[in-house]
Scaffold this motif. Structure first.
Motif, PDB file in Angstrom:
ATOM      1  N   LEU A  95      96.854  -1.827  82.606  1.00  0.00           N
ATOM      2  CA  LEU A  95      95.743  -2.206  83.458  1.00  0.00           C
ATOM      3  C   LEU A  95      94.671  -2.475  82.488  1.00  0.00           C
ATOM      4  O   LEU A  95      93.725  -3.433  82.676  1.00  0.00           O
ATOM      5  N   VAL A  96      94.583  -1.777  81.206  1.00  0.00           N
ATOM      6  CA  VAL A  96      93.514  -2.286  80.129  1.00  0.00           C
ATOM      7  C   VAL A  96      93.874  -3.427  79.584  1.00  0.00           C
ATOM      8  O   VAL A  96      92.797  -4.196  79.442  1.00  0.00           O
ATOM      9  N   THR A  97      95.110  -3.896  79.279  1.00  0.00           N
ATOM     10  CA  THR A  97      95.187  -5.179  78.619  1.00  0.00           C
ATOM     11  C   THR A  97      95.064  -6.230  79.898  1.00  0.00           C
ATOM     12  O   THR A  97      94.572  -7.361  79.454  1.00  0.00           O
ATOM     13  N   MET A  98      95.335  -6.131  81.214  1.00  0.00           N
ATOM     14  CA  MET A  98      94.924  -7.080  82.087  1.00  0.00           C
ATOM     15  C   MET A  98      93.624  -7.433  82.274  1.00  0.00           C
ATOM     16  O   MET A  98      93.391  -8.463  82.225  1.00  0.00           O
ATOM     17  N   GLU A 218      85.878  -2.461  90.586  1.00  0.00           N
ATOM     18  CA  GLU A 218      85.358  -3.655  91.148  1.00  0.00           C
ATOM     19  C   GLU A 218      86.230  -4.660  90.868  1.00  0.00           C
ATOM     20  O   GLU A 218      86.603  -5.487  91.850  1.00  0.00           O
ATOM     21  N   ARG A 219      86.909  -4.905  90.027  1.00  0.00           N
ATOM     22  CA  ARG A 219      87.444  -6.048  89.384  1.00  0.00           C
ATOM     23  C   ARG A 219      89.156  -5.876  89.909  1.00  0.00           C
ATOM     24  O   ARG A 219      89.698  -6.903  89.706  1.00  0.00           O
ATOM     25  N   TRP A 265      96.131 -12.708  93.718  1.00  0.00           N
ATOM     26  CA  TRP A 265      96.475 -11.618  94.740  1.00  0.00           C
ATOM     27  C   TRP A 265      95.872 -12.341  96.090  1.00  0.00           C
ATOM     28  O   TRP A 265      94.716 -12.217  96.454  1.00  0.00           O
ATOM     29  N   GLN A 266      96.972 -12.662  96.955  1.00  0.00           N
ATOM     30  CA  GLN A 266      96.683 -13.185  98.458  1.00  0.00           C
ATOM     31  C   GLN A 266      95.313 -14.333  98.365  1.00  0.00           C
ATOM     32  O   GLN A 266      94.592 -14.496  99.118  1.00  0.00           O
ATOM     33  N   GLY A 267      95.498 -15.174  97.454  1.00  0.00           N
ATOM     34  CA  GLY A 267      94.662 -16.253  97.363  1.00  0.00           C
ATOM     35  C   GLY A 267      93.627 -16.024  96.370  1.00  0.00           C
ATOM     36  O   GLY A 267      92.462 -17.019  96.173  1.00  0.00           O
ATOM     37  N   ILE A 270      92.274 -12.953  90.409  1.00  0.00           N
ATOM     38  CA  ILE A 270      91.797 -11.696  89.807  1.00  0.00           C
ATOM     39  C   ILE A 270      91.918 -11.855  88.191  1.00  0.00           C
ATOM     40  O   ILE A 270      90.841 -11.574  87.531  1.00  0.00           O
ATOM     41  N   ILE A 271      92.744 -12.365  87.475  1.00  0.00           N
ATOM     42  CA  ILE A 271      93.036 -12.634  86.059  1.00  0.00           C
ATOM     43  C   ILE A 271      93.454 -13.989  85.844  1.00  0.00           C
ATOM     44  O   ILE A 271      94.088 -14.623  86.532  1.00  0.00           O
TER      45      ILE A 271
END
Length: 367
Positions: A95-98, A218-219, A265-267, A270-271
């Motif tokens: 999660l950190v690297t994402m 949030e992100r 994610w579902q359209g 996020i990244i």
């Protein structure tokens, strides 16, 4: 409460249910499908399930397979259930690297080769005492090539002689890691070091105008619909996503799935997909068996996965209790294992062998 046998689709009628409380809220992320409809041998999966129930796969407690965007297998063992929180261990470090990529892009213009001493002024005495440490960059942290002495790969977390064990007993994780002796020029030698993630977390905390936990909420968590989880704090007050995160197996599967979909994610993006490509690209060729990206492992050309199954794009994470997450774009598949290893049972890396059984189920039937 009796154990809920939760092998979705394979055996929809074999629910061991005692009362209405045994039926947990349904998930609405993936449509259901039978393994057979996705080219999987259900007999192999059923045999695997029976062996897990007999604890022949160590202490495996939760298992999920997403194949071709469908949920084809989900089961929990030893009185666990879909609602159970499991410690994800080092898997949480992903999660950190994402989210790091977004922070780097927004706050540093994506300067991944920036020396970290410029971002950590409170540790200037450590860098001044040994100037070669000023050469350590963000990229070196991601590649696990800091040059710092670290013995995590050779010892368990519980071993008092482990550097990781010593770190988590210290008052300042970042200070502990940075104070280690330099044994190689930064960028020259790979040494897996969970402490690198805590340094990256600290850097994110320095750069962000909001608390790190609020940023992650949030992100990442809110967009993925992850509403319930727990996370410990480090002595410095940072959320410990590296070693102290617990969530349901189904929610952890969401994390793997959106990485498989290159950060979508579902359209909802996020990244950045270019950052996901970097996370999964080979950054260090460790051996013919293993590769390393930015926080993700990969199997080498001579690994069992590559030679026996002909799959060359499997990326994976594992925790100290043999938690595991495996994904492959060519197979369009995510496999997640919760709490696999119990050292007292003498079963080494049970999540890997559970994954191998899934690969076995994908092989053509032989006469």
């Amino acid at each position: 409460m009796r154990k809920l046998l939760h092998i979705l689709i394979i055996l929809p009628l074999l629910w061991s249910c005692g009362d209405d409380d045994d039926f947990f809220p349904d998930q609405e992320v993936w449509p259901y499908a039978s393994p057979a409809s996705k080219g999987m041998n259900e007999g192999i999966l059923l045999d695997f399930n029976s062996n897990v129930e007999l604890q022949n796969f160590g202490n495996l407690q939760g298992f999920i397979v997403i194949k071709d965007d469908h949920l084809v297998f989900e089961n929990y063992y030893q009185e666990n259930s879909r609602r159970e929180f499991f410690p994800v261990g080092r898997v949480g470090a992903s999660l950190v690297t994402m989210l790091l990529g977004e922070v780097l892009n927004n706050e540093l213009g994506n300067q991944i080769d920036l020396p970290i001493y410029q971002l950590l002024p409170e540790y200037s005495a450590i860098f001044d005492a040994n100037p070669i440490k000023k050469e350590i960059t963000i990229r070196h942290l991601l590649k696990m090539q800091t040059g710092l002495v670290w013995n995590e790969s050779l010892r368990s977390v519980a071993d008092p002689s482990s550097d990781l064990n010593s770190m988590i007993r210290s008052n300042d994780y970042v200070e502990f890691v940075l104070s280690k002796q330099i044994e190689a020029t930064p960028g020259r030698r790979f040494a897996f070091n969970s402490g690198c993630y805590f340094i990256l977390l600290k850097i994110m905390d320095q750069l962000l105008e909001v608390p790190v936990q609020s940023y992650f909420e949030e992100r990442l968590f809110q967009p993925l619909g992850i509403e319930n989880y727990t996370v410990d704090n480090t002595p410095q007050g940072l959320p410990d996503y590296v070693l102290g995160l617990s969530m349901t197996t189904l929610d952890l599967t969401k994390v793997g799935y959106f990485v498989l979909k290159k950060g979508d994610w579902q359209g909802l993006r996020i990244i950045d997909d270019r950052w996901v490509d970097q996370l999964l690209s080979v950054q260090v060729e460790i051996s013919s068996q293993n590769r390393w990206g930015f926080g993700w492992w990969g199997f080498g050309e001579e690994s069992l996965v590559s030679t026996n199954y002909g799959i060359n794009d499997v990326y994976y994470l594992f925790g100290e209790n043999s938690q595991g997450m495996y994904l492959s774009e060519s197979q369009n598949m995510v496999v997640v294992v919760s709490n696999g290893l119990d050292a007292a049972r003498g079963f080494n890396n049970s999540s890997f062998w559970a994954y191998i059984r899934v690969l076995d189920s994908l092989q053509p039937a032989t006469l």
